[in-house]
Design an enzyme around this catalytic site. Structure first.
Site, PDB file in Angstrom:
ATOM      1  N   ILE A 238       0.845  -1.191   0.000  1.00 55.15           N
ATOM      2  CA  ILE A 238       0.000   0.000   0.000  1.00 55.15           C
ATOM      3  C   ILE A 238       0.884   1.245   0.000  1.00 55.15           C
ATOM      4  O   ILE A 238       1.815   1.359   0.799  1.00 55.15           O
ATOM      5  CB  ILE A 238      -0.921   0.031   1.234  1.00 55.15           C
ATOM      6  N   LYS A 239       0.583   2.171  -0.914  1.00 52.33           N
ATOM      7  CA  LYS A 239       1.252   3.465  -0.919  1.00 52.33           C
ATOM      8  C   LYS A 239       0.262   4.524  -0.454  1.00 52.33           C
ATOM      9  O   LYS A 239      -0.838   4.630  -0.979  1.00 52.33           O
ATOM     10  CB  LYS A 239       1.773   3.805  -2.306  1.00 52.33           C
ATOM     11  N   GLN A 240       0.669   5.292   0.547  1.00 55.03           N
ATOM     12  CA  GLN A 240      -0.222   6.273   1.145  1.00 55.03           C
ATOM     13  C   GLN A 240       0.543   7.551   1.479  1.00 55.03           C
ATOM     14  O   GLN A 240       1.742   7.509   1.778  1.00 55.03           O
ATOM     15  CB  GLN A 240      -0.861   5.703   2.417  1.00 55.03           C
TER      16      GLN A 240
END
Length: 352
Positions: A238-240
């Site tokens: 996940i990229k956040q």
């Protein structure tokens, strides 16, 4: 004692970040990055052997290879914004080869970019650095401007060019999010069938997330839920964006939350806010990488190190940094990427 360069770049925030101890979600309940991340988190999953091999290849590449941490160099801003806005500060990056060269020279685990960039360079470089194809974009030339992620190619095309992973964005909260969810879910299923790793940019987007002049697009509770939706789509990473505040659910008076999110699971400390993001990634079984953000000039290196320290001490897997690195001379971009990687290589920068 951490590397003195890291301490100096943190400045008056050094003790605040490096000495913090998390009292919300104890590290013992999390699945933290490690050299055997694949065995610990994925060996019993439904991911096939080729996906696991490619995931291991990504984690074994570059200066962070073998640590469980990940440094990804992303360049899709030529589409997401415009070629002029992205590359005018350093026009050499209109040439796709220089994008790949910077990722290699910078010691990154992989390079993430468009079908066009990576397809043009695939025969020369796909065997030298892991390719991550960004499969959808916010095309920003239409007038009036619209904010919608649309597919730019097929998973088969990404696989044919030798990519080992694909990345996609969903604008959670937007009117188009249901369609984007369906498209990305189907694309990720195909990617996994072909043995490719999946990375999801989990961004929130809705004008209602701005309340009384406060922007809650990067609140820990809203971005945390975006992460939770992302791992439900079977994203492997996940990229956040780094959380900057909290209370988005409370301010918008929309959706469901719990008082415990704000009294027990978070504080106002940035490491604790980031840890709540990680908690929503199946307690860290799915790695969390945070965004390095836009380039602001002289403060870029300090801001990037600040983000890396928060991500690492929260339990995250790494950083994805683009504009801060490519909107300056290549030698400076290399130094920036490697300085960030040094945060993850420094064993004295520990999990909070």
């Amino acid at each position: 004692m951490p590397n003195q360069k890291i301490v100096d770049l943190l400045g008056d925030k050094a003790a605040y970040l490096l000495d913090h101890q998390c009292t919300t979600i104890d590290q013992s309940s999390l699945h933290l990055p490690s050299p055997d991340h694949i065995e610990k988190s994925w060996i019993n999953s439904n991911r096939n052997n080729t996906t696991l091999r490619n995931f291991q290849t990504l984690l074994d590449h570059g200066r962070l290879g073998g640590t469980g941490y990940c440094s990804i160099f992303p360049v899709d801003q030529g589409v997401e914004h415009s070629g002029g806005s992205a590359f005018a500060p350093n026009p050499i990056y209109f040439d796709p080869e220089n994008i790949v060269k910077l990722a290699i020279e910078g010691g990154c685990n992989g390079v993430a970019s468009t079908y066009g960039v990576l397809g043009l360079m695939s025969r020369k470089y796909a065997h030298r650095i892991p390719f991550i194809v960004k499969i959808n974009h916010n095309e920003f030339l239409s007038y009036p401007n619209r904010y919608d992620q649309t597919m730019f190619g097929t998973i088969r095309s990404a696989w044919n060019m030798g990519a080992i992973a694909v990345g996609a964005t969903i604008y959670w909260g937007s009117a188009e999010s249901a369609r984007q969810l369906k498209e990305v879910a189907e694309a990720f299923e195909m990617a996994h069938e072909l043995g490719m790793v999946t990375i999801l940019w989990c961004y929130t987007r809705n004008n209602a997330f701005k309340v009384d002049g406060v922007d809650y697009h990067t609140s820990a509770d809203l971005t945390g839920q975006a992460n939770h939706l992302g791992v439900t789509l079977q994203a492997d990473i996940i990229k956040q964006k780094l959380p900057t505040n909290n209370g988005g659910y409370l301010a918008t008076k929309h959706g469901k939350t719990s008082p415990l999110v704000y009294t027990k699971l978070t504080t106002d400390h940035p490491i604790d806010l980031c840890r709540y993001q990680l908690l929503n990634c199946y307690s860290g079984r799915v790695g969390l990488i945070n965004s390095g953000g836009e380039s602001k000039g002289a403060s870029d290196l300090a801001e990037a190190v600040y983000t890396a320290v928060i991500n690492k001490r929260a339990g995250g897997m790494g950083l994805i940094l683009g504009r801060k690195a490519f909107q300056r001379p290549m030698s400076e971009g290399v130094d920036m990427l490697q300085t960030i990687q040094d945060v993850y290589l420094d064993r004295t920068v520990t999990i909070a």
